[in-house]
Design a protein around this motif. Structure first.
Motif, PDB file in Angstrom:
ATOM      1  N   THR A  64      28.247  32.006  62.425  1.00 26.87           N
ATOM      2  CA  THR A  64      28.324  33.440  62.080  1.00 26.87           C
ATOM      3  C   THR A  64      27.218  34.308  62.909  1.00 26.87           C
ATOM      4  OG1 THR A  64      26.986  33.125  60.223  1.00 26.87           O
ATOM      5  CG2 THR A  64      29.316  33.092  59.948  1.00 26.87           C
ATOM      6  N   THR A  68      26.390  38.166  62.294  1.00 30.81           N
ATOM      7  CA  THR A  68      25.000  38.700  61.382  1.00 30.81           C
ATOM      8  C   THR A  68      24.243  39.429  62.770  1.00 30.81           C
ATOM      9  OG1 THR A  68      25.181  36.762  60.542  1.00 30.81           O
ATOM     10  CG2 THR A  68      22.951  37.767  60.552  1.00 30.81           C
ATOM     11  N   GLU A  71      25.731  43.007  63.050  1.00 32.32           N
ATOM     12  CA  GLU A  71      25.478  43.810  61.717  1.00 32.32           C
ATOM     13  C   GLU A  71      24.132  44.446  61.589  1.00 32.32           C
ATOM     14  OE1 GLU A  71      27.248  44.797  59.370  1.00 32.32           O
ATOM     15  OE2 GLU A  71      29.104  43.606  59.338  1.00 32.32           O
TER      16      GLU A  71
END
Length: 261
Positions: A64, A68, A71
């Motif tokens: 991920t 991450t 974001e």
């Protein structure tokens, strides 16, 4: 002013790319596996004129990590430019290859840039914004060399992914290109090369090795408005080394040619 996210920004080409955008007054988010050199890049970027310079320490191999990182960067401001410069190139003879080495190289060099492009595109499309993506490829995508089977494969795959993503994202106002350096002299403890190797591959038709600044200028240009009708392309910045086999001898002498006339 743009918001530019650069991975692999702790050193080498990635750092110089970040500084090139900084000199244009852009805001930066710089990412790398190692925090200390990343902090140095951020400080240098602010000195060079960056509007801001946020840092993100990240291992791009994580499942991920791309989401991450995107974001976190987007929370600062919408990302206008993504430059995927992080890369690894261990020298591993083909008969010594194992799954761990193969997966490391493909995960960092291909999987991470592709998934970061996906993450950026999802954010940009949702926000109704365009964006520009530039991935750092390599001349190794076209020419294999001993010990570089996973590296050459990773960069060839990255170039194919560049074309594929450009095809699907163009109608959304998102351009995707790559810059493929030839041999560039960098000071890297992560990806060191011997002087013997550098001398063997660093002689180009233009007569010198490349520098990180050579690559950074190309990245800034192809990411910018002057290249607004360019997508899905691989810009080879290699001193002409991809034009042919520079080191081969002439296949016949002048005397032989006269004799055959």
């Amino acid at each position: 002013m743009r918001h530019v996210l650069v991975t692999g920004a702790g050193s080498g080409i990635g750092r110089e790319v970040a500084l090139a955008f900084a000199r244009g007054g852009d805001a930066l988010t710089v990412a790398d596996l190692h925090a200390e050199p990343l902090a140095e890049t951020a400080a240098l970027a602010l000195e060079a004129g960056a509007a801001s310079a946020a840092t993100q320490t990240v291992d791009l191999r994580g499942d991920t990590a791309h989401e991450t990182l995107m974001e976190a960067a987007w929370a600062t401001a919408p990302v206008d430019v993504l430059v995927s410069s992080a890369g690894v190139y261990p020298a591993t003879p083909f008969l010594e290859l194992d799954a761990a080495t193969w997966d490391l190289v493909l995960d960092v060099n291909t999987r991470a840039p592709v998934l970061l492009t996906v993450a950026l595109a999802r954010h940009a499309i949702a926000a109704g914004r365009g964006a520009s993506v530039v991935s750092i490829s390599s001349g190794a995508a076209l020419r294999a060399r001993p010990g570089a089977a996973p590296y050459s494969t990773s960069k060839a795959a990255l170039e194919a992914a560049t074309r594929a993503s450009a095809l699907e994202l163009g109608r959304h106002g998102i351009r995707v290109n790559a810059v493929a350096p030839g041999f560039v002299t960098v000071d890297s403890s992560v990806n060191p090369v011997t002087e013997e190797y550098a001398n063997a591959v660093g002689d180009t038709p233009l007569g010198r090795r490349g520098t990180p600044a050579d690559i950074a200028r190309a990245v800034v240009w192809i990411a910018g408005d002057e290249a607004e009708w360019i997508t899905g392309e691989v810009l080879r910045v290699d001193g002409g080394s991809s034009t042919g086999a520079w080191h081969l001898p002439q296949h016949w002498t002048a005397t032989t040619k006269e004799e055959q006339a």
